[in-house]
Design an enzyme around this catalytic site. Structure first.
Site, short mmCIF file in Angstrom:
data_model
loop_
_atom_site.label_atom_id
_atom_site.label_comp_id
_atom_site.label_asym_id
_atom_site.label_seq_id
_atom_site.Cartn_x
_atom_site.Cartn_y
_atom_site.Cartn_z
N HIS A 23 18.48 4.82 -1.57
CA HIS A 23 18.46 6.02 -2.41
C HIS A 23 18.07 7.17 -1.62
O HIS A 23 17.40 7.00 -0.74
CB HIS A 23 17.77 5.93 -3.81
CG HIS A 23 16.33 5.53 -3.47
ND1 HIS A 23 15.46 6.73 -3.01
CD2 HIS A 23 15.72 4.62 -3.52
CE1 HIS A 23 14.07 6.18 -2.88
NE2 HIS A 23 14.10 4.89 -3.19
N ARG A 71 17.03 6.32 -9.65
CA ARG A 71 17.32 7.07 -8.29
C ARG A 71 18.48 6.26 -7.64
O ARG A 71 19.07 6.72 -6.74
CB ARG A 71 16.00 7.01 -7.53
CG ARG A 71 15.31 5.92 -7.00
CD ARG A 71 13.75 6.09 -6.57
NE ARG A 71 13.35 4.82 -6.25
CZ ARG A 71 12.14 4.43 -7.11
NH1 ARG A 71 12.00 4.72 -8.29
NH2 ARG A 71 11.43 3.15 -6.46
N GLU A 127 12.60 -1.95 -6.43
CA GLU A 127 11.54 -2.08 -5.52
C GLU A 127 10.45 -2.40 -5.87
O GLU A 127 10.07 -3.05 -7.04
CB GLU A 127 11.16 -0.26 -5.38
CG GLU A 127 10.39 0.06 -4.18
CD GLU A 127 10.97 -0.50 -2.70
OE1 GLU A 127 10.79 -1.78 -2.51
OE2 GLU A 127 11.24 0.47 -1.88
#
Length: 200
Positions: A13, A58, A82
């Protein structure tokens, strides 16, 4: 079994709102600059059959834009989130250094042995990312795919593909905003050959 080649483009991203920081599971959308970075990284001649994305804003908002514009199927994969940075979530590098600089240095030297307070371990993170990666690698055999995800996720995938020790997986690979990596997977009667074709 006939020979099949799969091309998977990984893209991190762009910059989220609030700028660079240990964001992890904190779900900030892309900033204006982040949208510019992502759109600039995608070329008109890029061809994909499918898009897979992390569920975090994102990633998924940009993935949805590309899928809509190009009329492509879109799959949201929770295993490509993440790593959760625990107590470091939402803090800048300068803030973490000011509060516990030695812990940050040790994390970069060996993230396996130096988990941030309250964070997901790198071993756990690696296990879920690799499970997700291998699932889509096999499911999308013979296709061209775009995977929109995170710096840590890309590091885990590259560690799996290239045999990089987890201890070196973070400091050993630079993954800037909107960085693209191409992985080629060749499947035949002789097995599966997976290789990194480009990065950066």
């Amino acid at each position: 079994m006939s020979h099949q080649t799969t091309i998977i483009d990984l893209i991190r991203h762009g910059e989220p709102e609030g700028g660079p920081r240990f964001r992890g599971s904190q779900d900030d959308p892309l900033s204006t600059l982040g949208w510019q970075q992502m759109r600039a990284a995608i070329r008109g001649e890029d061809h994909w059959d499918v898009i897979v994305t992390s569920p975090l804003l994102r990633c998924v908002e940009f993935a949805t834009e590309v899928a809509t514009q190009r009329h492509l199927p879109l799959h949201v994969e929770d295993r490509l989130r993440e790593v959760n940075f625990g107590a470091w979530e939402g803090k800048t590098t300068a803030e973490v250094i000011a509060e516990e600089g030695e812990k940050l240095s040790r994390f970069w030297e060996d993230p396996v042995a130096n988990t941030p307070p309250g964070a997901e371990t790198i071993t756990e993170f690696n296990q879920r990312v690799v499970e997700g990666w291998q699932h889509w690698r096999d499911t999308l055999a013979g296709q061209r795919a775009l995977v929109v995800c995170h710096g840590g996720v890309i590091r885990m995938i590259l560690a799996d593909v290239m045999g990089i020790p987890l201890q070196k997986s973070f400091a050993g690979v630079a993954v800037p905003f909107a960085c693209r990596s191409r992985i080629r997977v060749d499947q035949s009667d002789f097995g599966i050959l997976t290789s990194l074709h480009s990065h950066g």
